[in-house]
Design a protein around this motif. Structure first.
Motif, PDB file in Angstrom:
ATOM      1  N   PHE A  37      -3.145  -8.920 -42.351  1.00  0.00           N
ATOM      2  CA  PHE A  37      -4.433  -9.442 -41.908  1.00  0.00           C
ATOM      3  C   PHE A  37      -4.272 -10.693 -41.048  1.00  0.00           C
ATOM      4  N   LEU A  38      -3.231 -11.492 -41.315  1.00  0.00           N
ATOM      5  CA  LEU A  38      -2.921 -12.589 -40.394  1.00  0.00           C
ATOM      6  C   LEU A  38      -2.506 -12.032 -39.036  1.00  0.00           C
ATOM      7  N   ARG A  39      -1.698 -10.964 -39.059  1.00  0.00           N
ATOM      8  CA  ARG A  39      -1.277 -10.311 -37.811  1.00  0.00           C
ATOM      9  C   ARG A  39      -2.485  -9.810 -37.023  1.00  0.00           C
ATOM     10  N   ASP A  40      -3.423  -9.149 -37.700  1.00  0.00           N
ATOM     11  CA  ASP A  40      -4.629  -8.659 -37.028  1.00  0.00           C
ATOM     12  C   ASP A  40      -5.436  -9.812 -36.437  1.00  0.00           C
ATOM     13  N   SER A  41      -5.538 -10.899 -37.201  1.00  0.00           N
ATOM     14  CA  SER A  41      -6.327 -12.053 -36.755  1.00  0.00           C
ATOM     15  C   SER A  41      -5.694 -12.733 -35.549  1.00  0.00           C
ATOM     16  N   MET A  42      -4.363 -12.805 -35.535  1.00  0.00           N
ATOM     17  CA  MET A  42      -3.695 -13.368 -34.363  1.00  0.00           C
ATOM     18  C   MET A  42      -3.936 -12.490 -33.141  1.00  0.00           C
ATOM     19  N   GLY A  43      -4.000 -11.193 -33.332  1.00  0.00           N
ATOM     20  CA  GLY A  43      -4.328 -10.287 -32.231  1.00  0.00           C
ATOM     21  C   GLY A  43      -5.740 -10.503 -31.728  1.00  0.00           C
ATOM     22  N   ALA A  44      -6.675 -10.740 -32.660  1.00  0.00           N
ATOM     23  CA  ALA A  44      -8.064 -10.987 -32.270  1.00  0.00           C
ATOM     24  C   ALA A  44      -8.182 -12.241 -31.416  1.00  0.00           C
ATOM     25  N   LEU A  45      -7.306 -13.214 -31.669  1.00  0.00           N
ATOM     26  CA  LEU A  45      -7.311 -14.461 -30.896  1.00  0.00           C
ATOM     27  C   LEU A  45      -6.477 -14.365 -29.623  1.00  0.00           C
ATOM     28  N   GLY A  46      -5.834 -13.226 -29.416  1.00  0.00           N
ATOM     29  CA  GLY A  46      -5.114 -12.981 -28.175  1.00  0.00           C
ATOM     30  C   GLY A  46      -3.661 -13.405 -28.165  1.00  0.00           C
ATOM     31  N   PHE A  47      -3.090 -13.698 -29.335  1.00  0.00           N
ATOM     32  CA  PHE A  47      -1.696 -14.142 -29.369  1.00  0.00           C
ATOM     33  C   PHE A  47      -0.707 -12.981 -29.289  1.00  0.00           C
ATOM     34  N   HIS A  48      -1.168 -11.776 -29.487  1.00  0.00           N
ATOM     35  CA  HIS A  48      -0.378 -10.585 -29.157  1.00  0.00           C
ATOM     36  C   HIS A  48      -1.320  -9.533 -28.601  1.00  0.00           C
ATOM     37  N   GLN A  49      -0.756  -8.553 -27.910  1.00  0.00           N
ATOM     38  CA  GLN A  49      -1.566  -7.569 -27.199  1.00  0.00           C
ATOM     39  C   GLN A  49      -1.419  -6.153 -27.765  1.00  0.00           C
ATOM     40  N   ALA A  50      -1.034  -6.050 -29.036  1.00  0.00           N
ATOM     41  CA  ALA A  50      -0.990  -4.733 -29.685  1.00  0.00           C
ATOM     42  C   ALA A  50      -2.419  -4.344 -30.034  1.00  0.00           C
ATOM     43  N   LYS A  51      -3.019  -3.501 -29.207  1.00  0.00           N
ATOM     44  CA  LYS A  51      -4.461  -3.275 -29.258  1.00  0.00           C
ATOM     45  C   LYS A  51      -4.937  -2.571 -30.525  1.00  0.00           C
ATOM     46  N   VAL A  52      -4.023  -1.957 -31.277  1.00  0.00           N
ATOM     47  CA  VAL A  52      -4.443  -1.244 -32.488  1.00  0.00           C
ATOM     48  C   VAL A  52      -4.480  -2.156 -33.708  1.00  0.00           C
ATOM     49  N   VAL A  53      -4.039  -3.405 -33.564  1.00  0.00           N
ATOM     50  CA  VAL A  53      -4.052  -4.333 -34.704  1.00  0.00           C
ATOM     51  C   VAL A  53      -4.654  -5.669 -34.267  1.00  0.00           C
ATOM     52  N   GLN A  54      -5.922  -5.606 -33.843  1.00  0.00           N
ATOM     53  CA  GLN A  54      -6.648  -6.802 -33.418  1.00  0.00           C
ATOM     54  C   GLN A  54      -8.010  -6.829 -34.102  1.00  0.00           C
ATOM     55  N   TYR A  55      -8.167  -7.723 -35.050  1.00  0.00           N
ATOM     56  CA  TYR A  55      -9.463  -7.916 -35.717  1.00  0.00           C
ATOM     57  C   TYR A  55      -9.377  -9.192 -36.539  1.00  0.00           C
ATOM     58  N   LEU A  56     -10.325 -10.086 -36.345  1.00  0.00           N
ATOM     59  CA  LEU A  56     -10.358 -11.326 -37.112  1.00  0.00           C
ATOM     60  C   LEU A  56     -10.797 -10.997 -38.536  1.00  0.00           C
ATOM     61  N   ARG A  57      -9.839 -10.931 -39.434  1.00  0.00           N
ATOM     62  CA  ARG A  57     -10.100 -10.448 -40.791  1.00  0.00           C
ATOM     63  C   ARG A  57     -10.825 -11.510 -41.628  1.00  0.00           C
ATOM     64  N   PRO A  58     -12.045 -11.197 -42.096  1.00  0.00           N
ATOM     65  CA  PRO A  58     -12.767 -12.166 -42.933  1.00  0.00           C
ATOM     66  C   PRO A  58     -12.076 -12.429 -44.265  1.00  0.00           C
ATOM     67  N   GLU A  59     -11.189 -11.515 -44.674  1.00  0.00           N
ATOM     68  CA  GLU A  59     -10.460 -11.748 -45.933  1.00  0.00           C
ATOM     69  C   GLU A  59      -9.592 -13.001 -45.853  1.00  0.00           C
ATOM     70  N   ILE A  60      -8.967 -13.229 -44.696  1.00  0.00           N
ATOM     71  CA  ILE A  60      -8.138 -14.430 -44.526  1.00  0.00           C
ATOM     72  C   ILE A  60      -9.003 -15.682 -44.661  1.00  0.00           C
ATOM     73  N   LEU A  61     -10.139 -15.663 -44.022  1.00  0.00           N
ATOM     74  CA  LEU A  61     -11.039 -16.812 -44.067  1.00  0.00           C
ATOM     75  C   LEU A  61     -11.618 -16.974 -45.461  1.00  0.00           C
TER      76      LEU A  61
END
Length: 352
Positions: A37-61
């Motif tokens: 979920f940290l990986r997905d959240s970093m993708g949502a913020l644009g720190f990686h471009q793996a388009k299948v794992v990009q979502y700011l996970r509310p679980e982390i927050l």
């Protein structure tokens, strides 16, 4: 309340709510995974471009918020602290994440995978034990990170403030231009998520119980080597409660083959999690614990989590992260580099 009972309740909160979140839309065989979920959240913020794992996970927050609420209102031990050795902590986080993404999961997810019948997680759990064992050996030889120092309460609030700002961005659908963040996957694991508020509430509950109990999956394993099984009952609680909940929800799938978001390369499942376990041991906690501690004002944990976020970006930008098909050709080099770094830190980090 008895500490052992608190550990069991904390484990049960994760073991029940993880599969419940899968039922409501989170990726199968996952539920709550600090690393993924940290990986997905970093993708949502644009720190990686793996388009299948990009979502700011509310679980982390939610874990951060839950840790804050419990430390302020329940255990009443909110203590803003900041430690030294930030460089060491940061890169321990980097290599911990690389190890997790080779295995495909953090310790919490490893136990939840077992609770879903995924036997490919066994090698990862054995690797986690091995990494913690090596970390303990360094500690017995004098390894210790410098003590945390108390800092201003206003500074200790910063992780919570950042978490709330990111949550508001998620709720209101922040999108800066056609090509700007927040990014959100249209397919793949990043597109699979429960309702935002269901995810948030479940994570706050888990975070609150974890903060109150001081449960840590790495700490639980470490204590076993001291013949103290009290915290490990929490790990057993995760697996048992996840198994029961998955069976009730018809999500239980026993076996080694075709498990969701997992691979069957046992050697690298073992080695990836051994590296992660060693880094977690040297940083004094698993990623779930560090996220919760961030909310309780621990800025050393925040540095480690930032390192994990950087490790997620590195893993996908440099093609290190595994997939269901197995590891990448470059992953072994990253694991070896990680072991060299962790062993170097473990050997030379001692009290002056």
């Amino acid at each position: 309340m008895n500490k052992t009972l608190l550990y069991i309740i904390a484990g049960a909160s994760l073991g029940i709510l993880g599969p419940v979140l899968v039922h409501f839309g989170n990726p199968a065989n996952m539920g709550v995974c600090a690393a993924c979920f940290l990986r997905d959240s970093m993708g949502a913020l644009g720190f990686h471009q793996a388009k299948v794992v990009q979502y700011l996970r509310p679980e982390i927050l939610g874990l951060i918020i839950g840790g804050f609420l419990a430390s302020m209102l329940w255990s009443r031990n909110f203590t803003p602290v900041s430690g030294s050795a930030a460089f060491s902590r940061f890169f321990l986080g980097v290599f911990a994440m690389i190890g997790c993404l080779i295995f495909l999961g953090c310790p919490w997810r490893a136990f939840l995978r077992l609770g879903g019948g995924d036997m490919t997680a066994i090698a990862g759990v054995v690797g986690l034990f091995a990494g913690v064992f090596v970390g303990r050996a360094f500690k017995k030889n004098g390894y210790v990170l410098p003590e945390n120092e108390t800092t201003a309460k206003a500074i200790g609030f910063l992780p919570l403030i950042i978490a709330i700002l990111l949550l508001l961005a998620l709720i209101f659908g922040l999108k800066l231009g056609e090509n700007g963040a927040l990014f959100s996957s249209e397919k793949g694991p990043g597109s699979q998520h429960a309702n935002l508020f269901i995810s948030l509430i479940c994570a706050i509950i888990i975070g609150a119980f974890m903060q109150k109990s001081k449960f840590c999956s790495v700490g639980a394993i470490s204590k076993i080597f001291e013949r103290d099984f009290s915290m490990f009952y929490g790990v057993i609680s995760i697996i048992v409660c996840a198994s029961i909940t998955n069976l009730v929800l018809n999500q239980y799938k026993f076996g080694f083959e075709a498990q969701p978001i997992a691979h069957n390369d046992m050697l690298w499942n073992f080695l990836g999690m051994t590296l992660a376990g060693l880094c977690f041991s040297l940083s004094y906690g698993c990623p779930g614990k560090h996220l919760v501690q961030m909310g309780a004002g621990n800025l050393s944990s925040a540095v480690f989590v930032l390192g994990m976020g950087a490790g997620a970006a590195i893993s996908h930008n440099f093609v290190l992260a595994s997939s269901g098909a197995g590891i990448t050709p470059f992953a072994p080099y990253a694991v070896v580099t990680g072991f060299i770094y962790a062993i170097y830190v473990g050997f030379f980090t001692k009290k002056a």
